[in-house]
Every structure is written in C-alpha cells, then in structure tokens.
Design a protein around this motif. Structure first.
Motif, PDB file in Angstrom:
ATOM      1  N   SER A  53       0.853  -1.199   0.000  1.00  0.00           N
ATOM      2  CA  SER A  53       0.000   0.000   0.000  1.00  0.00           C
ATOM      3  C   SER A  53       0.884   1.242   0.000  1.00  0.00           C
ATOM      4  O   SER A  53       2.076   1.163   0.334  1.00  0.00           O
ATOM      5  CB  SER A  53      -0.919   0.050   1.235  1.00  0.00           C
ATOM      6  N   ALA A  54       0.296   2.385  -0.327  1.00  0.00           N
ATOM      7  CA  ALA A  54       1.045   3.644  -0.223  1.00  0.00           C
ATOM      8  C   ALA A  54       1.296   3.981   1.242  1.00  0.00           C
ATOM      9  O   ALA A  54       2.300   4.605   1.578  1.00  0.00           O
ATOM     10  CB  ALA A  54       0.265   4.775  -0.888  1.00  0.00           C
ATOM     11  N   THR A  55       0.380   3.557   2.112  1.00  0.00           N
ATOM     12  CA  THR A  55       0.582   3.766   3.551  1.00  0.00           C
ATOM     13  C   THR A  55       1.879   3.096   3.994  1.00  0.00           C
ATOM     14  O   THR A  55       2.691   3.690   4.712  1.00  0.00           O
ATOM     15  CB  THR A  55      -0.627   3.176   4.332  1.00  0.00           C
ATOM     16  N   ASN A  78      -4.615  18.932   3.902  1.00  0.00           N
ATOM     17  CA  ASN A  78      -5.582  18.511   2.884  1.00  0.00           C
ATOM     18  C   ASN A  78      -5.104  17.220   2.236  1.00  0.00           C
ATOM     19  O   ASN A  78      -4.663  17.197   1.091  1.00  0.00           O
ATOM     20  CB  ASN A  78      -5.743  19.604   1.829  1.00  0.00           C
ATOM     21  N   SER A  79      -5.195  16.128   3.006  1.00  0.00           N
ATOM     22  CA  SER A  79      -4.749  14.838   2.504  1.00  0.00           C
ATOM     23  C   SER A  79      -5.420  13.745   3.303  1.00  0.00           C
ATOM     24  O   SER A  79      -6.117  13.995   4.286  1.00  0.00           O
ATOM     25  CB  SER A  79      -3.229  14.708   2.628  1.00  0.00           C
ATOM     26  N   PHE A  80      -5.185  12.508   2.850  1.00  0.00           N
ATOM     27  CA  PHE A  80      -5.642  11.355   3.615  1.00  0.00           C
ATOM     28  C   PHE A  80      -4.728  11.206   4.839  1.00  0.00           C
ATOM     29  O   PHE A  80      -3.540  11.559   4.765  1.00  0.00           O
ATOM     30  CB  PHE A  80      -5.606  10.105   2.730  1.00  0.00           C
ATOM     31  N   VAL A  81      -5.285  10.683   5.920  1.00  0.00           N
ATOM     32  CA  VAL A  81      -4.547  10.613   7.190  1.00  0.00           C
ATOM     33  C   VAL A  81      -3.191   9.914   7.078  1.00  0.00           C
ATOM     34  O   VAL A  81      -2.272  10.195   7.852  1.00  0.00           O
ATOM     35  CB  VAL A  81      -5.395   9.930   8.296  1.00  0.00           C
ATOM     36  N   ALA A  82      -3.047   9.027   6.095  1.00  0.00           N
ATOM     37  CA  ALA A  82      -1.794   8.264   5.951  1.00  0.00           C
ATOM     38  C   ALA A  82      -0.582   9.172   5.747  1.00  0.00           C
ATOM     39  O   ALA A  82       0.532   8.823   6.157  1.00  0.00           O
ATOM     40  CB  ALA A  82      -1.901   7.288   4.772  1.00  0.00           C
ATOM     41  N   SER A  83      -0.798  10.349   5.120  1.00  0.00           N
ATOM     42  CA  SER A  83       0.328  11.264   4.852  1.00  0.00           C
ATOM     43  C   SER A  83       0.973  11.747   6.147  1.00  0.00           C
ATOM     44  O   SER A  83       2.150  12.086   6.167  1.00  0.00           O
ATOM     45  CB  SER A  83      -0.139  12.496   4.064  1.00  0.00           C
ATOM     46  N   ALA A  84       0.193  11.806   7.217  1.00  0.00           N
ATOM     47  CA  ALA A  84       0.722  12.249   8.517  1.00  0.00           C
ATOM     48  C   ALA A  84       1.045  11.057   9.424  1.00  0.00           C
ATOM     49  O   ALA A  84       2.053  11.069  10.139  1.00  0.00           O
ATOM     50  CB  ALA A  84      -0.302  13.154   9.206  1.00  0.00           C
ATOM     51  N   PRO A 131       5.198  16.833   0.810  1.00  0.00           N
ATOM     52  CA  PRO A 131       4.204  17.543  -0.015  1.00  0.00           C
ATOM     53  C   PRO A 131       3.274  16.517  -0.671  1.00  0.00           C
ATOM     54  O   PRO A 131       3.724  15.451  -1.103  1.00  0.00           O
ATOM     55  CB  PRO A 131       5.048  18.261  -1.075  1.00  0.00           C
ATOM     56  N   VAL A 132       1.988  16.848  -0.711  1.00  0.00           N
ATOM     57  CA  VAL A 132       0.991  15.930  -1.284  1.00  0.00           C
ATOM     58  C   VAL A 132       0.506  16.510  -2.607  1.00  0.00           C
ATOM     59  O   VAL A 132       0.033  17.652  -2.655  1.00  0.00           O
ATOM     60  CB  VAL A 132      -0.205  15.763  -0.310  1.00  0.00           C
ATOM     61  N   HIS A 133       0.611  15.739  -3.668  1.00  0.00           N
ATOM     62  CA  HIS A 133       0.205  16.209  -5.000  1.00  0.00           C
ATOM     63  C   HIS A 133      -1.301  15.989  -5.161  1.00  0.00           C
ATOM     64  O   HIS A 133      -1.747  15.011  -5.778  1.00  0.00           O
ATOM     65  CB  HIS A 133       0.991  15.469  -6.083  1.00  0.00           C
ATOM     66  N   GLU A 157       7.779  12.881  -1.577  1.00  0.00           N
ATOM     67  CA  GLU A 157       6.592  13.325  -2.321  1.00  0.00           C
ATOM     68  C   GLU A 157       5.480  12.297  -2.093  1.00  0.00           C
ATOM     69  O   GLU A 157       5.696  11.112  -2.387  1.00  0.00           O
ATOM     70  CB  GLU A 157       6.867  13.362  -3.826  1.00  0.00           C
ATOM     71  N   ASP A 158       4.325  12.724  -1.607  1.00  0.00           N
ATOM     72  CA  ASP A 158       3.175  11.824  -1.585  1.00  0.00           C
ATOM     73  C   ASP A 158       2.452  12.007  -2.919  1.00  0.00           C
ATOM     74  O   ASP A 158       1.619  12.900  -3.086  1.00  0.00           O
ATOM     75  CB  ASP A 158       2.252  12.105  -0.398  1.00  0.00           C
ATOM     76  N   ALA A 159       2.851  11.158  -3.873  1.00  0.00           N
ATOM     77  CA  ALA A 159       2.286  11.223  -5.226  1.00  0.00           C
ATOM     78  C   ALA A 159       1.261  10.105  -5.413  1.00  0.00           C
ATOM     79  O   ALA A 159       1.092   9.595  -6.525  1.00  0.00           O
ATOM     80  CB  ALA A 159       3.404  11.130  -6.253  1.00  0.00           C
ATOM     81  N   GLU A 201      -4.823  -3.665  -3.730  1.00  0.00           N
ATOM     82  CA  GLU A 201      -4.149  -2.772  -2.790  1.00  0.00           C
ATOM     83  C   GLU A 201      -2.709  -2.725  -3.282  1.00  0.00           C
ATOM     84  O   GLU A 201      -2.220  -3.689  -3.881  1.00  0.00           O
ATOM     85  CB  GLU A 201      -4.171  -3.315  -1.352  1.00  0.00           C
ATOM     86  N   GLY A 202      -2.017  -1.653  -3.011  1.00  0.00           N
ATOM     87  CA  GLY A 202      -0.614  -1.630  -3.419  1.00  0.00           C
ATOM     88  C   GLY A 202      -0.054  -0.234  -3.453  1.00  0.00           C
ATOM     89  O   GLY A 202      -0.798   0.750  -3.452  1.00  0.00           O
ATOM     90  N   GLY A 203       1.255  -0.180  -3.446  1.00  0.00           N
ATOM     91  CA  GLY A 203       1.933   1.115  -3.521  1.00  0.00           C
ATOM     92  C   GLY A 203       3.391   0.891  -3.884  1.00  0.00           C
ATOM     93  O   GLY A 203       3.823  -0.252  -4.106  1.00  0.00           O
TER      94      GLY A 203
END
Ligand SMILES: Cc1ncc(COP(=O)(O)O)c(C=O)c1O
Length: 398
Positions: A53-55, A78-84, A131-133, A157-159, A201-203
């Motif tokens: 996953s991206a998480t 302004n992102s999904f909680v996973a970014s933090a 940074p979240v794109h 980068e959270d792309a 699922e995947g990242g």
C-alpha cells in the motif's frame, strides 16, 4: 451508484492475473521485479520498491530517512490521514503547512514562512517534509527543494494521486513524469482501485538513491538480506539469511504485480480519459449560468503540470454544500469529500491541534465535493451531476 472513482479492468488484466495463479510463485516470484522495472522505466527513476500500500510505502520511506523520536515531519492538512500517520508510526511528531487555496496543494510560501519562524524561535525544524500532490497536481517542487537545501530537511513526495502526471518546471526543458525524484529523496505512489492504475491494494516507494533503495527493500521484508556482500559474517550455506534491521512484511504479491503491469500498459489511455472528463466538467460549469461568477470554484492548474486528475473537485458555496452532496447521493452519484483536514480528526485534536489552525484547508473542506471521474464513466453522467448541483444552488435555502 456511480462512484467518484473506480478501477477499469480489461480481459488482458484478468489473463495476466490468472497466469500468475497458474504459475509457481504467487509471491516473491519474478513478476514483482518486472512491475518495478516497468514503473521505473515509465517515470525515469533508478529504483522502484513495490509494497502492499502507499501507507506502507510512506512508513518505510520515513524509516529509511531515519525519522524517529524527537523528529518532526510536516505535511499538508488537505490529505488522507496516511500522509501524517507515517511519522507517528516512527515515534516522531507531525505538523502541517496550509494549502494554497487555488491549487489546493501545500503552499510553498507558507512553508517558507513557517520554516523562518521555526528557526527564529528555536523550535525543531522538520526532518522531513511530505508535499501531497492533490488530485495529481504536483506541488511547486523546485521551490520546496530550494527550501530543503536552505533548512536541511528531506523530501518525500506523496504522489499517491499523481501516477501519470507530467511536470515541466523549467522553461525550455522537456517535461518529465512525476516520480523521477528530481526534487525529492523518495516519491510514493498508490495503486488502490480508485487511483490511476491499480494492483487491488498496493503502492511503491521510488528513489534515485542506491542507498535508500537498499534500505527500503530491506524494510519491506523484515530487514532481512540474502546477499552475502551485506552480511556481517560469511554465509553458513545456501539457507542462510541475516536480519540486519527491524523491518516489516509489506511485500506486494506477484498476483498484484501482474495486474499492475497489465494496467501500466494503459496508463496514457487512462490519463487521456480522465483529462477529457475534467475538461468536460469545466466546460459544463462555465456554460451553466447558475454556476457562473465563481459560485462553483475549481482547482487552478498551473501551467507547469499536466495532472492525472485522480480527483475532480467542485467547490460549492458553504451554505449549499450539504444539500448538493445529499442530492447527488440521492440521485445515485457516489460523490465524496476529499479531504476532512487531518488536523481536525479527533486523534490529532488530542495531540494539540485545533479547528482554525489551517484556515485555507478548513474553508476548502466546507465546500468540497469530488465528482465522478474515471475511465468508463457512463456518458451523460457529468451533465446530470452539474445539473443537480445547479438546481440545488439555485434553490432558495429552507
Ligand atoms: C494522498 C494519499 N496518501 C496516501 C494514501 C494511502 O494510500 P493506500 O490506500 O494505498 O495506503 C492515500 C489513499 O487514499 C492518499 O490519497
């Protein structure tokens, strides 16, 4: 229900998955490296480490950059909680930088101001900035990169939204895909079914650094190595492996990678279709008198980016937001809201954040509706969606 996003699966995708199911390896076989190489080639990066996953990718990216207790990581509210959350997993603290209200991405100027204030007041500078794109629109990466050199932080980068996005920051230079890590240490992709291409699922974590790639590979699989050159003593024999660091099992399976590899061959087609739908929404909004004069705002796309359009967000006047959302859902459109600002989640409020801390993200949230956008969106859906919004906005409040 027509969702805001969904996967597009072809007979070739199904055949690719079935072929792995008939093969010797469902996981740890040859298809994961094939998928990794194909992604690397597509975006022009040296290393791709596929995970579940991206998480997970964000987590091992923070671990690879030695994020730990005493460190702070900054990202966008302004992102999904996973970014933090990835920083919290590592025992670090999180802080946020507000968005630019036009691009909905981290405001590089606000970042500069926060860094300056941090340095002046003697507060801990961030070890990593994420940074979240948002929606696939790249943040202003050259500006964020310049600040990283001045203040000594690393960049992930959270792309997750930006697979297939293309950027051309420098006049006269050819455009390049997001993921090349030209202005970052690590870049993260998500392959969740609502994203641009899927593996179920995947990242993946992408990097130009041989050293970081080695760490990421070890971390996704228990911190174990089978390479004799990396061991602390001569191998005991063909069975021998060593655990050199505390890793996890974040591996992607070959079943997932086969789907990803097959999907990747249609990436340009997916992007073209998403961009066409976005352009169609924009022209419908422009042509609808009830939505004119800024009644509905959309994300400004700077000329440096050709985005993937993972999302297409209409920003509705606050007083009609709930009504528009409910009317769309009641009419069979599975619209959604991206995102509830992370710092306003109860978990983060308990850590000391408050409503009002990041006003641009909060104002944006009060009007945001993600409209349906995906390859294969039924004909007529954008017209129906814009019609419902126009009717609700034109209706006097009860
Ligand atoms: C910006 C962003 N980052 C991270 C993630 C986490 O992705 P995943 O579901 O692959 O773990 C998401 C998922 O929606 C996302 O939108």
């Amino acid at each position: 229900m027509i969702p805001y996003g969904r996967q597009s699966i072809s007979e070739e995708d199904i055949a690719a998955v079935v072929s792995v199911l008939r093969s010797d390896f469902l996981t740890q076989g040859p298809v994961v490296p094939q998928f990794e190489q194909a992604v690397a080639q597509k975006v022009g990066v040296a290393h791709v480490v596929a995970v579940n996953s991206a998480t997970s990718a964000l987590h091992i990216a923070c671990m690879a950059l030695d994020v730990g207790p005493g460190d702070t990581v900054w990202t966008s509210p302004n992102s999904f909680v996973a970014s933090a959350n990835c920083a919290i997993y590592c025992g670090a603290e999180v802080d946020f930088v507000d968005i630019d209200p036009d691009t909905l991405c981290m405001d590089a100027q606000a970042l500069a101001v926060s860094l300056q204030e941090c340095r002046k007041s003697g507060k801990t500078l961030p070890k990593v900035v994420i940074p979240v794109h948002f929606s696939g629109l790249s943040c202003d990466m050259p500006a964020i990169h310049r600040l990283s050199l001045e203040y000594g932080f690393k960049i992930i980068e959270d792309a997750s939204h930006a697979v297939g996005s293309v950027v051309g920051f420098m006049m006269g230079e050819p455009a390049e895909p997001v993921g090349s890590c030209r202005f970052s240490d690590i870049c993260v992709f998500s392959f969740h079914p609502v994203k641009i291409i899927t593996t179920g699922e995947g990242g993946a974590a992408l990097t130009q650094s041989d050293e970081l790639a080695g760490r990421l590979r070890a971390l996704r699989s228990h911190g174990i190595t089978r390479a004799e050159g990396e061991m602390t003593e001569p191998s005991h024999g063909g069975w021998y492996y060593q655990m050199l660091s505390l890793g996890l099992n974040y591996r992607m399976t070959d079943i997932q990678a086969a789907l990803g590899l097959s999907q990747l061959s249609r990436l340009e087609q997916f992007i073209e279709q998403r961009q066409k739908i976005a352009a169609h929404y924009l022209s419908l909004i422009a042509a609808e008198p009830k939505l004119g004069e800024g009644a509905v705002k959309t994300q400004q796309i700077p000329s440096y980016c050709s985005p993937s359009y993972h999302l297409f967000v209409a920003q509705i006047p606050m007083e009609c937001h709930r009504r528009c959302f409910d009317a769309l859902r009641d009419s069979g459109y599975g619209v959604n809201v991206h995102y509830i600002p992370i710092h306003t989640q109860p978990y983060y409020l308990e850590r000391g954040f408050a409503w009002g801390d990041f006003p641009h993200s909060e104002d944006y949230y009060r009007g945001a509706i993600s409209l349906p956008i995906y390859p294969g969106l039924p004909q007529g859906a954008p017209e129906a969606v814009i019609d419902i919004i126009a009717k609700e906005i034109g209706r006097p409040s009860a």
